[in-house]
Scaffold this active site. Structure first.
Site, PDB file in Angstrom:
ATOM      1  N   CYS A   1       0.896  -1.205   0.034  1.00 32.26           N
ATOM      2  CA  CYS A   1       0.042   0.052   0.017  1.00 32.26           C
ATOM      3  C   CYS A   1       0.959   1.155  -0.043  1.00 32.26           C
ATOM      4  O   CYS A   1       1.978   1.177  -0.062  1.00 32.26           O
ATOM      5  CB  CYS A   1      -0.952   0.062   1.365  1.00 32.26           C
ATOM      6  SG  CYS A   1      -1.931  -1.564   1.586  1.00 32.26           S
TER       7      CYS A   1
ATOM      8  N   GLY B   1      -1.493   1.644  -5.103  1.00 37.36           N
ATOM      9  CA  GLY B   1      -2.520   0.762  -4.553  1.00 37.36           C
ATOM     10  C   GLY B   1      -3.619   1.468  -5.509  1.00 37.36           C
ATOM     11  O   GLY B   1      -3.727   2.788  -5.172  1.00 37.36           O
TER      12      GLY B   1
ATOM     13  N   ASN C   1       1.303  -0.341   5.928  1.00 39.57           N
ATOM     14  CA  ASN C   1       1.711  -1.040   4.445  1.00 39.57           C
ATOM     15  C   ASN C   1       2.801  -2.343   4.856  1.00 39.57           C
ATOM     16  O   ASN C   1       3.691  -1.906   5.671  1.00 39.57           O
ATOM     17  CB  ASN C   1       2.653  -0.133   3.793  1.00 39.57           C
ATOM     18  CG  ASN C   1       3.320  -0.669   2.553  1.00 39.57           C
ATOM     19  OD1 ASN C   1       4.190   0.396   1.909  1.00 39.57           O
ATOM     20  ND2 ASN C   1       2.929  -1.775   1.987  1.00 39.57           N
ATOM     21  N   GLY C   2       2.419  -3.496   4.432  1.00 40.72           N
ATOM     22  CA  GLY C   2       3.229  -4.656   4.658  1.00 40.72           C
ATOM     23  C   GLY C   2       2.042  -5.678   5.073  1.00 40.72           C
ATOM     24  O   GLY C   2       0.874  -5.766   4.532  1.00 40.72           O
TER      25      GLY C   2
ATOM     26  N   TYR D   1      10.462  -2.918  -9.737  1.00 40.84           N
ATOM     27  CA  TYR D   1       9.134  -2.753 -10.236  1.00 40.84           C
ATOM     28  C   TYR D   1       8.324  -1.906  -9.345  1.00 40.84           C
ATOM     29  O   TYR D   1       7.615  -0.748 -10.146  1.00 40.84           O
ATOM     30  CB  TYR D   1       8.428  -3.813 -10.363  1.00 40.84           C
ATOM     31  CG  TYR D   1       6.919  -3.647 -10.907  1.00 40.84           C
ATOM     32  CD1 TYR D   1       6.344  -3.435 -11.929  1.00 40.84           C
ATOM     33  CD2 TYR D   1       5.874  -3.780  -9.861  1.00 40.84           C
ATOM     34  CE1 TYR D   1       5.218  -3.245 -12.420  1.00 40.84           C
ATOM     35  CE2 TYR D   1       4.613  -3.559 -10.145  1.00 40.84           C
ATOM     36  CZ  TYR D   1       4.048  -3.258 -11.467  1.00 40.84           C
ATOM     37  OH  TYR D   1       2.926  -3.015 -11.646  1.00 40.84           O
TER      38      TYR D   1
ATOM     39  N   CYS E   1       5.883 -14.126  -1.778  1.00 44.72           N
ATOM     40  CA  CYS E   1       6.411 -13.226  -1.041  1.00 44.72           C
ATOM     41  C   CYS E   1       5.300 -13.209   0.147  1.00 44.72           C
ATOM     42  O   CYS E   1       4.138 -13.288  -0.202  1.00 44.72           O
ATOM     43  CB  CYS E   1       6.275 -11.858  -1.786  1.00 44.72           C
ATOM     44  SG  CYS E   1       6.571 -10.426  -0.711  1.00 44.72           S
TER      45      CYS E   1
ATOM     46  N   CYS F   1      15.996  -7.974   0.811  1.00 47.33           N
ATOM     47  CA  CYS F   1      15.180  -9.267   0.692  1.00 47.33           C
ATOM     48  C   CYS F   1      15.162  -9.661  -0.795  1.00 47.33           C
ATOM     49  O   CYS F   1      14.625  -8.751  -1.411  1.00 47.33           O
ATOM     50  CB  CYS F   1      13.757  -8.875   1.298  1.00 47.33           C
ATOM     51  SG  CYS F   1      12.907 -10.874   1.161  1.00 47.33           S
TER      52      CYS F   1
ATOM     53  N   CYS G   1      11.995 -13.612  -3.019  1.00 44.45           N
ATOM     54  CA  CYS G   1      11.097 -14.089  -4.070  1.00 44.45           C
ATOM     55  C   CYS G   1      12.005 -14.974  -5.417  1.00 44.45           C
ATOM     56  O   CYS G   1      11.607 -15.542  -6.286  1.00 44.45           O
ATOM     57  CB  CYS G   1      10.489 -13.005  -4.945  1.00 44.45           C
ATOM     58  SG  CYS G   1      11.269 -11.691  -5.340  1.00 44.45           S
TER      59      CYS G   1
HETATM   60  P1  5GP Z   1       2.715 -11.283 -15.809  1.00 44.95           P
HETATM   61  O1  5GP Z   1       1.857 -10.919 -16.884  1.00 44.95           O
HETATM   62  O2  5GP Z   1       4.039 -11.758 -15.975  1.00 44.95           O
HETATM   63  O3  5GP Z   1       1.787 -11.988 -14.734  1.00 44.95           O
HETATM   64  O4  5GP Z   1       2.775  -9.859 -14.920  1.00 44.95           O
HETATM   65  C1  5GP Z   1       4.096  -9.347 -15.166  1.00 44.95           C
HETATM   66  C2  5GP Z   1       4.024  -7.711 -15.502  1.00 44.95           C
HETATM   67  O5  5GP Z   1       3.143  -7.108 -14.322  1.00 44.95           O
HETATM   68  C3  5GP Z   1       5.134  -7.085 -15.735  1.00 44.95           C
HETATM   69  O6  5GP Z   1       5.274  -6.383 -16.865  1.00 44.95           O
HETATM   70  C4  5GP Z   1       5.403  -6.259 -14.487  1.00 44.95           C
HETATM   71  O7  5GP Z   1       5.838  -4.959 -14.824  1.00 44.95           O
HETATM   72  C5  5GP Z   1       3.933  -6.354 -13.923  1.00 44.95           C
HETATM   73  N1  5GP Z   1       4.288  -6.573 -12.494  1.00 44.95           N
HETATM   74  C6  5GP Z   1       5.093  -7.135 -11.685  1.00 44.95           C
HETATM   75  N2  5GP Z   1       4.771  -7.198 -10.658  1.00 44.95           N
HETATM   76  C7  5GP Z   1       3.784  -6.902 -10.455  1.00 44.95           C
HETATM   77  C8  5GP Z   1       2.737  -6.657  -9.180  1.00 44.95           C
HETATM   78  O8  5GP Z   1       3.088  -7.106  -8.050  1.00 44.95           O
HETATM   79  N3  5GP Z   1       1.455  -6.278  -9.493  1.00 44.95           N
HETATM   80  C9  5GP Z   1       1.312  -5.841 -10.634  1.00 44.95           C
HETATM   81  N4  5GP Z   1      -0.148  -5.155 -10.997  1.00 44.95           N
HETATM   82  N5  5GP Z   1       2.021  -5.654 -11.717  1.00 44.95           N
HETATM   83  C10 5GP Z   1       3.126  -6.374 -11.381  1.00 44.95           C
HETATM   84 MG    MG Z   2       6.107  -4.684 -17.072  1.00 49.44          MG
END
Ligand code: 5GP
Ligand code: MG
Length: 461
Positions: free
Chosen positions: A6, A32, A107-108, A248, A388, A438, A441
């Site tokens: 969050c 979020g 958040n967490g 990310y 995670c 960490c 993952c």
């Molecule tokens: P996938 O399509 O492989 O399930 O998701 C990967 C894509 O989702 C990547 O382009 C990445 O930028 C994005 N992504 C990675 N981690 C997360 C996350 O925790 N939440 C969301 N909404 N997108 C994620």
């Molecule tokens: Mg992406």
């Protein structure tokens, strides 16, 4: 499934605290989209506005200019996932006991909530939600006898395990705490006489606040009577900040864990080029998340950079779709290639991460249909093989493509000419290896494991 990644913001000492908190949440919207809330202290009681949806939809001028009175505020935005999205789970969560009005934003993700809840229930506590925050509030209330609220918060912190950045509004006071591992980020900023706490520095930028420093792992900061005091309430552990924030989650214009996110992502891309350069006509990212590593890749490799995949910005995240069919369609709505760029070309694609594999599977197929000659996928983090427990939405192992297939199998399955994930070593070099991260993952080395009954409470929401 409950997930708690969050965004948090606190404003201390400004006549329009709610409006500033609103701007702060606006800057943190990427953290979020499920719900948003702001609580202010008007001198006598807490005032609140919480709602489902985006920050811009939850608050109106009526709230910001009138109802949310007070010079101190905390705000929260909640991440959207496949779980139940209910208004009662929206934060900040408020309680009132004795002469204390308390609100909390978290958040967490906590690891021992079931154990704590059973213990509290045996002592007579009644629960209204299955949120971690409510359990935390009961711990605070229970330990509040004859001591200050920050003492009670410190005791409550010593009872919880896992990942947390917390903001607590206690009457006039605002308290901020970070877990002793430092999993989730929390920074301190200042603008004039106003102190700001926020998940990321991009929120400070919007408020013209100067970045002072991070809240340290295990540290509590207390904003009270116009000033800030800080103390270590839990012994600092070997720091384990979430590396996925840098890959990310955080915004690239933020400083997180003392690192410039944009720079680190570029370094990941450059490292990718070093590890796995290949001859091609150009390189391109899957926007937006892949763009920063792609800049680094292009600069290092000398390949031209093209934006040959166009993102529709008005689509919610593909992640939130409940069925795989809908998720595939969601990706198609979100990302569309520039047809004329693709035919007959040898292309390197830069992606920040692969979780379920939905994005790459559907879009690579499309690039192939459009006549791409060669497709080389480069991913700016290692394969995500382990779930995670600390707040990022990598749910079960079953859903993680790299937990179930080898890199060769993924490449074959998707029809790639080559696939390379950044090595863990390369990633650590790109982020500065001496810092404590960490990376469970990727390598399954969890700093702290969930306690018995973990996950059970989540199902009740
Ligand atoms: P996938 O399509 O492989 O399930 O998701 C990967 C894509 O989702 C990547 O382009 C990445 O930028 C994005 N992504 C990675 N981690 C997360 C996350 O925790 N939440 C969301 N909404 N997108 C994620
Ligand atoms: Mg992406």
């Amino acid at each position: 499934m409950k997930k708690e990644n969050c965004g948090l913001v606190a404003i201390y000492g400004h006549p329009e605290a709610a409006r500033l908190a609103y701007f702060g949440l606006y800057a943190l919207q990427h953290r979020g989209q499920e719900s948003a809330g702001i609580v202010t202290w008007d001198g006598e009681k807490l005032r609140e506005q919480r709602g489902m949806g985006l920050v811009a939809d939850v608050f109106s001028e009526r709230h910001l200019g009138h109802e949310l009175k007070g010079s101190n505020a905390i705000g929260h935005i909640r991440y959207s996932t496949t779980g139940a999205s209910l208004l009662r789970n929206a934060q900040p969560f408020m309680v009132h006991f004795r002469d204390q009005h308390l609100a909390i934003g978290h958040n967490g993700n906590l690891l021992n909530t079931l154990e704590l809840r059973r213990e509290l229930e045996n002592e007579g506590s009644l629960f209204q939600t299955s949120m971690d925050s409510e359990i935390f509030m009961h711990l605070v209330a229970k330990n509040c006898n004859g001591v200050s609220i920050e003492e009670a918060v410190a005791v409550a912190c010593s009872r919880i395990h896992g990942a947390y950045a917390l903001l607590i509004q206690a009457n006039e006071k605002i308290i901020g705490v970070r877990d002793p591992w430092g999993f989730r980020p929390l920074v301190i900023g200042r603008v004039g006489a106003t102190t700001v706490l926020a998940s990321e520095t991009c929120a400070l930028d919007l408020l013209d606040a100067e970045y002072i420093r991070e809240v340290e792992p295990g540290e509590m900061v207390v904003l009270e009577q116009g000033k800030m005091t800080a103390r270590q309430v839990l012994p600092k552990r070997k720091q384990r900040s979430c590396i996925f924030e840098l890959i990310y989650f955080a915004r690239p214009d933020s400083v997180v864990f003392g690192e410039n996110v944009y720079d680190r992502r570029k370094a990941m891309g450059a490292m990718l080029a070093e590890e796995s350069m290949v001859d091609a006509d150009f390189c391109m990212p899957f926007p937006d998340s892949g763009m920063y590593a792609a800049v680094g890749f292009a600069q290092k490799s000398g390949l031209p950079y093209e934006n040959a995949m166009i993102r529709n910005h008005y689509v919610g995240r593909t992640f939130i779709q409940p069925s795989q069919g809908m998720r595939d369609f969601g990706v198609k709505v979100k990302l569309n290639p520039v047809k004329a760029m693709i035919k007959g070309k040898k292309i390197v694609i830069i992606e920040d991460s692969i979780v379920r594999g939905t994005t790459i599977r559907t879009r690579m197929k499309k690039l192939r249909e459009l006549g791409a000659k060669e497709l080389h996928l480069r991913v700016s983090c290692p394969p995500i093989r382990y779930p995670c427990y600390y707040g990022i939405d990598f749910s079960s192992k079953g859903e993680l493509i790299a937990a179930n297939y080898s890199v060769q199998d993924i490449a074959r399955f998707i029809g790639l000419d080559s696939l390379h994930y950044l090595s863990l070593n390369g990633l650590m070099q790109a982020v500065g290896a001496d810092y404590g991260y960490c990376r469970a993952c990727f390598d399954g080395h969890y700093p702290e494991l969930p306690k018995a009954g973990y996950g059970k409470l989540c199902l009740e929401t």
